[in-house]
Scaffold this motif. Structure first.
Motif, mmCIF file in Angstrom:
data_model
loop_
_atom_site.group_PDB
_atom_site.id
_atom_site.type_symbol
_atom_site.label_atom_id
_atom_site.label_comp_id
_atom_site.label_asym_id
_atom_site.label_seq_id
_atom_site.Cartn_x
_atom_site.Cartn_y
_atom_site.Cartn_z
ATOM 1 N N SER A 306 0.069 5.072 2.262
ATOM 2 C CA SER A 306 1.045 4.135 2.287
ATOM 3 C C SER A 306 0.937 2.807 1.453
ATOM 4 C CB SER A 306 1.552 3.487 3.781
ATOM 5 O OG SER A 306 0.642 2.692 4.144
ATOM 6 N N ILE A 307 -0.342 2.302 1.447
ATOM 7 C CA ILE A 307 -0.924 1.196 0.599
ATOM 8 C C ILE A 307 -0.592 1.550 -0.982
ATOM 9 C CG2 ILE A 307 -2.721 -0.302 -0.281
ATOM 10 C CD1 ILE A 307 -1.504 -1.105 2.563
ATOM 11 N N GLU A 309 1.249 3.869 -2.289
ATOM 12 C CA GLU A 309 2.856 4.220 -2.434
ATOM 13 C C GLU A 309 3.136 2.869 -2.757
ATOM 14 O OE1 GLU A 309 4.423 6.461 0.532
ATOM 15 O OE2 GLU A 309 3.993 8.242 -0.608
ATOM 16 N N ALA A 310 2.989 1.968 -1.689
ATOM 17 C CA ALA A 310 3.543 0.553 -1.650
ATOM 18 C C ALA A 310 3.467 -0.248 -3.403
ATOM 19 C CB ALA A 310 3.173 -0.341 -0.820
ATOM 20 N N ALA A 311 2.089 -0.073 -3.672
ATOM 21 C CA ALA A 311 1.656 -0.463 -4.821
ATOM 22 C C ALA A 311 2.405 0.109 -5.985
ATOM 23 C CB ALA A 311 -0.039 -0.583 -5.189
ATOM 24 N N HIS A 312 2.565 1.262 -6.140
ATOM 25 C CA HIS A 312 3.006 2.191 -7.211
ATOM 26 C C HIS A 312 4.480 1.584 -7.137
ATOM 27 C CE1 HIS A 312 -0.070 4.832 -8.814
ATOM 28 N NE2 HIS A 312 -0.477 5.097 -7.316
ATOM 29 N N GLY A 313 4.959 1.352 -5.975
ATOM 30 C CA GLY A 313 6.534 1.283 -6.017
ATOM 31 C C GLY A 313 6.681 0.067 -6.290
ATOM 32 N N VAL A 314 5.830 -1.056 -6.401
ATOM 33 C CA VAL A 314 6.309 -2.426 -7.202
ATOM 34 C C VAL A 314 5.813 -2.238 -8.923
ATOM 35 C CG1 VAL A 314 6.450 -3.594 -5.055
ATOM 36 C CG2 VAL A 314 4.544 -3.537 -6.416
ATOM 37 N N VAL A 321 -3.376 -0.374 -8.982
ATOM 38 C CA VAL A 321 -3.232 -0.098 -7.784
ATOM 39 C C VAL A 321 -4.921 0.062 -7.040
ATOM 40 C CG1 VAL A 321 -2.867 2.019 -6.208
ATOM 41 C CG2 VAL A 321 -1.384 1.586 -7.980
ATOM 42 N N HIS A 325 -5.704 -3.166 -4.599
ATOM 43 C CA HIS A 325 -5.387 -2.808 -3.258
ATOM 44 C C HIS A 325 -6.678 -1.753 -2.589
ATOM 45 C CE1 HIS A 325 -1.811 -4.670 -3.580
ATOM 46 N NE2 HIS A 325 -1.580 -3.977 -4.730
ATOM 47 N N TRP A 423 -4.577 -1.478 10.884
ATOM 48 C CA TRP A 423 -3.273 -1.310 10.756
ATOM 49 C C TRP A 423 -2.408 -1.510 12.083
ATOM 50 C CZ3 TRP A 423 -6.374 0.054 6.747
ATOM 51 C CH2 TRP A 423 -6.037 -0.561 5.425
#
Lengths: 423, 273
Positions: A306-307, A309-314, A321, A325, A423
């Protein structure tokens, strides 16, 4: 299903009892296993410590030393005849010992290295020449062990290292308060010696330090870099699968094989000097790399997707990434793996034997290109020595090695606990 | 940099619901997706209308999340995923060789099912995107972007006093709004939301829904949801997926009141799924 069900029947009660009995058995076996393991550990540590702790103190004998000017040239204190000076001092303390053989026995009370102690004294203070002074000198190994109780004295003379005469002389010195025991700094800062009472682990510690420094400097960036590439960037195909399998296999290769490899490559092919920390470090680097790569890959894989994905997502680039992260989150695991790899390297002996770090080396290595030995190899060397005095040195060196290993492992545990992100 | 900026506005003739047709922000045609040997999407054609909310509904495993992830090429990072077909953003193929995927994801942002703030401070969570894209000239500007984004995500009042607290210390609903703030901080054109409320309680869900409604002024939104009421409440267009196929697509009102397909009706009324 009506009324009182099977849950309260006799049959089910019996079954339940049986289930609990099994559980009790398993628990008892577990406790037994742990008790046995702890017992063996205590036995091991106990015997090592009991044998090794006397090495942390050493016996000294005081003599009235006459720094005669005719035996020492004040302009050249390094060339003084200090052996002669000690002999004179001893004969003066026991004037009634005349016979040649007896006099030789008398000399055996003082360490053969004592003359170097005198030389060092005069070199640092040339004013001493021409004076008479009471000086504490290192006693010989036999005297040392006897005073510390490591050797028995109430057995027949021919089972002892010291004769009855020698004991009388020692007792008379003791009665005049000319025998004392002191903390043995020389054990930590001195280097190896042919005389057990003078031998120290300083040289081996320095050798281990240089070796591990080289290992860490090379293995950490190489290992982490390789792991990042394999885990985050490399395509998944036959070649990378093959590489992965081989890295896992390398981690299980006996360390002596790495020693042979180091001998063949670094010494024979690259012609690096034998017996040096640089070759030792390179060889242990080969051995530690797979450990670090595997630990790093596991730590990277444990970072939740998920981390990523979050980084790729922005819109972070793949390198961002990883560096912003994934790598920071994996760092505690990487550090733990590295420290455990280094601890293994610290205790490694076999590969160092292959590349000649097993020589008798009196100088403390000051750089990676100096001839050196390492702590576990020093233990191996002392374990091989016939003199009784080296037994306690060996045990003391084991204590020091174990202390370093415990510190390193504790550090790994601490880092894992301290920086673990939940988490 | 601006390789796709020079092109024409989206065509008005794109297939879509009848009546007044807003321009299409994204156009998808003939989309097939494979995960290894399994085909997850079959020949999907669908347009995402600009400044509207499009909802994707359907039973689990129907391919709606897969479809969503094709819109910003998030499937690229999944091993063994193969995409074929056309996905156009403002008329440009986002799977074209010369298109930069990092830039694409800056234009098409994403909010995930499970709130996934970075284990960093609240401020850094929002500031991360603007920082890596160089959107702020100085610290003051960055502060402004962070505050604005948090305000628009309806979170600013709640976290103003603890911007340096960890993003993971917030409640689930707050975390999701933080993720929305993070997504809008880089001013994307499209925001994809993959079941953004599935891990939230009804109150937090209501807040996020309000937020989605407000955000459609400035952004084009595509949202995957399992909640029929949510789809009906927040979206203007609804697509119903089943077994990897787009069964029906149209204005939300039409889909919910008068679906053309029997499967759509059965799903909406709760007869399967």
């Amino acid at each position: 299903m009506t009324g009182a069900g099977w849950q309260v029947s006799k049959h089910s009660a019996r079954r339940l009892k049986k289930r609990y009995r099994r559980e009790r058995w398993l628990k008892a076996l577990g406790v037994l296993a742990i008790t046995v393991a702890l017992g063996v550990l205590v036995l091991l540590l106990g015997s090592v410590i009991a044998r090794g702790y006397p090495a942390f103190v050493k016996t000294e004998i005081a003599l009235e030393v006459n720094f005669k000017a005719e035996l020492i040239d004040p302009g050249q204190p390094g060339g003084g005849r200090y052996g002669r000076i000690i002999r004179n001092a001893l004969f003066a303390a026991f004037p009634d010992v005349r016979e040649r053989a007896e006099r030789r026995r008398l000399l055996k009370l003082i360490s053969r290295g004592a003359r170097f102690e005198l030389r060092r004294m005069v070199e640092s203070d040339p004013e001493l020449v021409g004076t008479v002074k009471k000086v504490w000198l290192t006693a010989s190994s036999d005297v040392d062990m006897l005073t510390k109780g490591s050797l028995p004295r109430d057995v027949p003379q021919d089972e002892r290292r010291l004769s009855d005469r020698q004991l009388t002389w020692l007792d008379s010195l003791d009665a005049a308060e000319n025998v004392r025991t002191r903390f043995n700094w020389q054990f930590f800062f001195g280097s190896d010696s042919r005389e057990p009472e003078l031998a120290g682990i300083g040289g081996a510690l320095a050798g281990s330090f240089w070796t591990l420094a080289i290992t860490l400097i090379l293995a950490f960036p190489l290992g982490v870099g390789a792991a990042i590439y394999l885990q985050e960037f490399a395509p998944k195909n036959r070649l990378t699968d093959f590489i992965e399998v081989n890295i896992n296999n390398l981690a299980a290769v006996p360390s002596i094989v790495f020693g042979l490899l180091g001998l063949a490559i670094f010494i024979q092919l690259f012609e690096l000097p034998r017996s040096t920390a640089i070759v030792g470090g390179l060889t242990l680097m080969l051995m530690t790399l797979p450990t670090i790569i595997i630990a790093t890959r596991a730590a990277l894989a444990a970072v939740p997707p998920s981390i990523r994905e979050a980084a790729h997502g922005v819109g972070a680039s793949p390198l961002q990434v990883v560096t912003h992260h994934v790598l920071p989150l994996a760092m505690p695991g990487i550090m733990t793996g590295t420290i455990i790899g280094m601890a293994r390297a610290l205790g490694e002996t076999a590969p160092l034997l292959m590349i000649g770090m097993v020589a008798f080396i009196v100088d403390i290595p000051a750089a990676p290109f100096d001839s050196a030995t390492a702590l576990p190899v020093q233990i191996f060397l002392w374990a091989d020595s016939p003199e009784r005095g080296f037994t306690e040195k060996m045990s003391a060196a084991i204590i020091v090695l174990l202390a370093f290993l415990i510190i390193m492992n504790a550090l790994a545990v601490y880092l894992r606990r301290r920086f673990e992100i939940r988490w | 940099m601006a390789m796709t900026m020079t092109t024409m506005a989206a065509t008005e003739t794109a297939s879509g619901p009848a009546g007044h047709v807003p321009p299409s922000k994204m156009e998808v045609s003939g989309l097939d997706v494979f995960y290894g040997a399994n085909q997850a999407l079959f020949d999907v054609d669908m347009n995402v209308a600009e400044n509207r909310v499009s909802a994707l509904i359907g039973p689990s495993g129907c391919g709606k999340s897969t479809f969503l992830r094709c819109l910003n090429r998030m499937n690229d990072i999944i091993e063994g995923c193969k995409v074929s077909g056309n996905v156009l953003l403002d008329g440009n193929d986002i799977y074209a060789r010369e298109l930069d995927v990092v830039q694409l994801r800056a234009r098409v942002g994403m909010v995930f099912q499970k709130p996934n703030p970075f284990p960093k401070s609240i401020y850094d969570n929002v500031a991360y995107g603007p920082r890596i894209h160089g959107l702020a000239e100085n610290a003051g500007e960055l502060d402004e972007i962070v505050e604005n984004s948090l305000r628009r995500a309806g979170l600013f009042e709640e976290v103003a006093e603890r911007m340096s607290a960890s993003g993971t210390s917030l409640s689930g609903g707050q975390q999701q709004r933080l993720c929305i703030a993070r997504a809008i901080a880089i001013s994307p054109e499209v925001i994809l939301m993959d079941e953004p409320c599935s891990a939230l309680d009804p109150i937090a869900t209501a807040k996020v829904e309000e937020l989605i409604d407000a955000l459609k002024q400035d952004f084009t939104i595509a949202i995957v949801t399992h909640n029929m009421q949510q789809a009906a409440r927040v979206s203007q267009y609804t697509a119903f997926f089943h077994l990897g196929k787009l069964v029906e697509f149209g204005e939300t009102e039409a889909i919910f009141t008068n679906p053309e397909e029997k499967r759509t009706q059965d799903y909406i009324t709760g007869r399967f799924g």
